[in-house]
Design a protein around this motif. Sequence first.
Motif, PDB file in Angstrom:
ATOM      1  N   TYR A  38       2.327   4.078  13.834  1.00 39.45           N
ATOM      2  CA  TYR A  38       2.977   5.347  14.152  1.00 39.45           C
ATOM      3  C   TYR A  38       3.873   5.856  13.018  1.00 39.45           C
ATOM      4  CZ  TYR A  38       1.127   4.925  18.847  1.00 39.45           C
ATOM      5  OH  TYR A  38       0.276   4.832  19.916  1.00 39.45           O
ATOM      6  N   ARG A  39       4.053   5.050  11.999  1.00 42.48           N
ATOM      7  CA  ARG A  39       4.748   5.558  10.811  1.00 42.48           C
ATOM      8  C   ARG A  39       3.828   6.473   9.997  1.00 42.48           C
ATOM      9  NH1 ARG A  39       7.430   0.403  10.688  1.00 42.48           N
ATOM     10  NH2 ARG A  39       5.870  -0.534   9.318  1.00 42.48           N
ATOM     11  N   HIS A  40       2.528   6.368  10.261  1.00 41.00           N
ATOM     12  CA  HIS A  40       1.559   7.156   9.490  1.00 41.00           C
ATOM     13  C   HIS A  40       0.852   8.208  10.336  1.00 41.00           C
ATOM     14  CE1 HIS A  40       2.005   4.433   6.070  1.00 41.00           C
ATOM     15  NE2 HIS A  40       2.038   3.459   6.967  1.00 41.00           N
ATOM     16  N   PHE A  41       0.795   7.987  11.640  1.00 38.56           N
ATOM     17  CA  PHE A  41       0.167   8.937  12.552  1.00 38.56           C
ATOM     18  C   PHE A  41       1.074   9.101  13.766  1.00 38.56           C
ATOM     19  CE2 PHE A  41      -3.374   7.121  10.179  1.00 38.56           C
ATOM     20  CZ  PHE A  41      -4.122   8.254   9.843  1.00 38.56           C
ATOM     21  N   ALA A  42       1.280  10.328  14.173  1.00 35.26           N
ATOM     22  CA  ALA A  42       2.169  10.588  15.301  1.00 35.26           C
ATOM     23  C   ALA A  42       1.574  10.115  16.620  1.00 35.26           C
ATOM     24  CB  ALA A  42       2.488  12.082  15.382  1.00 35.26           C
ATOM     25  N   LEU A 102       0.824  -1.201   0.000  1.00 37.52           N
ATOM     26  CA  LEU A 102       0.000   0.000   0.000  1.00 37.52           C
ATOM     27  C   LEU A 102       0.861   1.254   0.000  1.00 37.52           C
ATOM     28  CD1 LEU A 102      -2.698  -0.993   2.645  1.00 37.52           C
ATOM     29  CD2 LEU A 102      -2.924  -1.027   0.162  1.00 37.52           C
ATOM     30  N   GLN A 103       0.405   2.265  -0.707  1.00 39.12           N
ATOM     31  CA  GLN A 103       1.058   3.563  -0.672  1.00 39.12           C
ATOM     32  C   GLN A 103       0.736   4.232   0.671  1.00 39.12           C
ATOM     33  OE1 GLN A 103       3.182   4.645  -3.121  1.00 39.12           O
ATOM     34  NE2 GLN A 103       2.818   2.554  -3.853  1.00 39.12           N
ATOM     35  N   PRO A 104       1.573   5.219   1.111  1.00 41.28           N
ATOM     36  CA  PRO A 104       1.343   5.865   2.418  1.00 41.28           C
ATOM     37  C   PRO A 104      -0.078   6.391   2.580  1.00 41.28           C
ATOM     38  CG  PRO A 104       3.499   6.465   1.579  1.00 41.28           C
ATOM     39  CD  PRO A 104       2.832   5.679   0.491  1.00 41.28           C
ATOM     40  N   GLY A 105      -0.617   7.060   1.556  1.00 40.60           N
ATOM     41  CA  GLY A 105      -1.976   7.585   1.651  1.00 40.60           C
ATOM     42  C   GLY A 105      -3.014   6.488   1.794  1.00 40.60           C
ATOM     43  N   ARG A 161      -2.479   3.486   3.130  1.00 37.21           N
ATOM     44  CA  ARG A 161      -2.344   2.902   4.456  1.00 37.21           C
ATOM     45  C   ARG A 161      -3.023   3.784   5.503  1.00 37.21           C
ATOM     46  NH1 ARG A 161      -1.897  -1.927   6.173  1.00 37.21           N
ATOM     47  NH2 ARG A 161       0.045  -2.381   5.075  1.00 37.21           N
ATOM     48  N   ARG A 162      -2.854   5.094   5.399  1.00 39.12           N
ATOM     49  CA  ARG A 162      -3.528   6.016   6.326  1.00 39.12           C
ATOM     50  C   ARG A 162      -5.043   5.824   6.245  1.00 39.12           C
ATOM     51  NH1 ARG A 162      -1.174  10.726   8.368  1.00 39.12           N
ATOM     52  NH2 ARG A 162      -3.168  11.798   8.073  1.00 39.12           N
ATOM     53  N   GLU A 163      -5.562   5.719   5.018  1.00 40.55           N
ATOM     54  CA  GLU A 163      -6.996   5.527   4.820  1.00 40.55           C
ATOM     55  C   GLU A 163      -7.443   4.195   5.431  1.00 40.55           C
ATOM     56  OE1 GLU A 163     -10.822   6.621   3.112  1.00 40.55           O
ATOM     57  OE2 GLU A 163      -8.988   7.722   3.594  1.00 40.55           O
ATOM     58  N   GLN A 164      -6.641   3.169   5.267  1.00 40.93           N
ATOM     59  CA  GLN A 164      -6.978   1.859   5.816  1.00 40.93           C
ATOM     60  C   GLN A 164      -7.024   1.906   7.342  1.00 40.93           C
ATOM     61  OE1 GLN A 164      -4.082  -1.427   5.897  1.00 40.93           O
ATOM     62  NE2 GLN A 164      -5.531  -2.593   4.636  1.00 40.93           N
ATOM     63  N   ILE A 165      -6.088   2.614   7.944  1.00 43.64           N
ATOM     64  CA  ILE A 165      -6.062   2.743   9.408  1.00 43.64           C
ATOM     65  C   ILE A 165      -7.322   3.451   9.898  1.00 43.64           C
ATOM     66  CG2 ILE A 165      -4.884   3.868  11.344  1.00 43.64           C
ATOM     67  CD1 ILE A 165      -2.231   3.396   9.758  1.00 43.64           C
ATOM     68  N   LEU A 166      -7.697   4.536   9.231  1.00 43.77           N
ATOM     69  CA  LEU A 166      -8.893   5.281   9.635  1.00 43.77           C
ATOM     70  C   LEU A 166     -10.155   4.453   9.432  1.00 43.77           C
ATOM     71  CD1 LEU A 166      -8.077   8.873   8.299  1.00 43.77           C
ATOM     72  CD2 LEU A 166      -7.876   8.009  10.635  1.00 43.77           C
ATOM     73  N   GLN A 167     -10.201   3.689   8.348  1.00 43.95           N
ATOM     74  CA  GLN A 167     -11.354   2.824   8.114  1.00 43.95           C
ATOM     75  C   GLN A 167     -11.475   1.765   9.206  1.00 43.95           C
ATOM     76  OE1 GLN A 167     -10.539   1.445   4.143  1.00 43.95           O
ATOM     77  NE2 GLN A 167     -11.864   2.971   3.202  1.00 43.95           N
ATOM     78  N   ALA A 168     -10.351   1.211   9.599  1.00 47.64           N
ATOM     79  CA  ALA A 168     -10.365   0.189  10.653  1.00 47.64           C
ATOM     80  C   ALA A 168     -10.806   0.789  11.981  1.00 47.64           C
ATOM     81  CB  ALA A 168      -8.978  -0.437  10.788  1.00 47.64           C
TER      82      ALA A 168
END
Length: 212
Positions: A66-70, A24-27, A29-36
């Motif tokens: 934490y690589r995608h969200f601080a 997954l691209q960084p964007g 992966r961020r979307e996947q984290i928020l969806q989860a």
Amino acid sequence: MSKFTPATPESPTPDESRATRRRLQPGERREQILQALAAMLQQPGAERITTAALARQLQVSEAALYRHFASKAQMFEGLIDFIEHSVFSLVRHIEEQGGEADGAQRAARITAMVLQFGERNPGMARVMVGDALVFENERLQQRMNLFFDKIEAQLRQCLRPEAEGVAAPSVDAQVRAAALCDLIRGRLQRYARTGFRRLPSEQLEATLALLL
């Protein structure tokens, strides 16, 4: 109506090759984290969500999150960004497409839209009323308070007298706007605290007719 699609990652079998998974691209992966996170929030009776539980849901390490969200607070801010963008985009659309509708009709449409948004996005409803933000960073609740302040201000503008030369909302408009905003918050909170059984849209048309 905007809907935040929850993530439903499939559990791989031990024999599956990691090479079969598209990186997954960084964007993404961020979307996947928020969806989860949104999907976990919409489980009735969900307790406080930890980053460890979120990582297990995604089958990744906490370090990967934490690589995608601080911080976890930043993850919740991502959900709040989605809520604000979705709702206020729809508010603008209602105002732009108002046509011959009077202020009371526009106010009713905005109220119904916010309630329907929460109904279709149960996890977001828990964020909107603050249930999901207990014990989280205080600034998150402050952002949601500001969100409802903006909704109430928009309703006041809809309900202000349309007579020429009247710039400020009347006392009546202020009272009715506050009542509508209380209706939104109260119904969304009831929705969250009944395990999403009592729908925000329940007898809404009749309720709005009484208020407007």
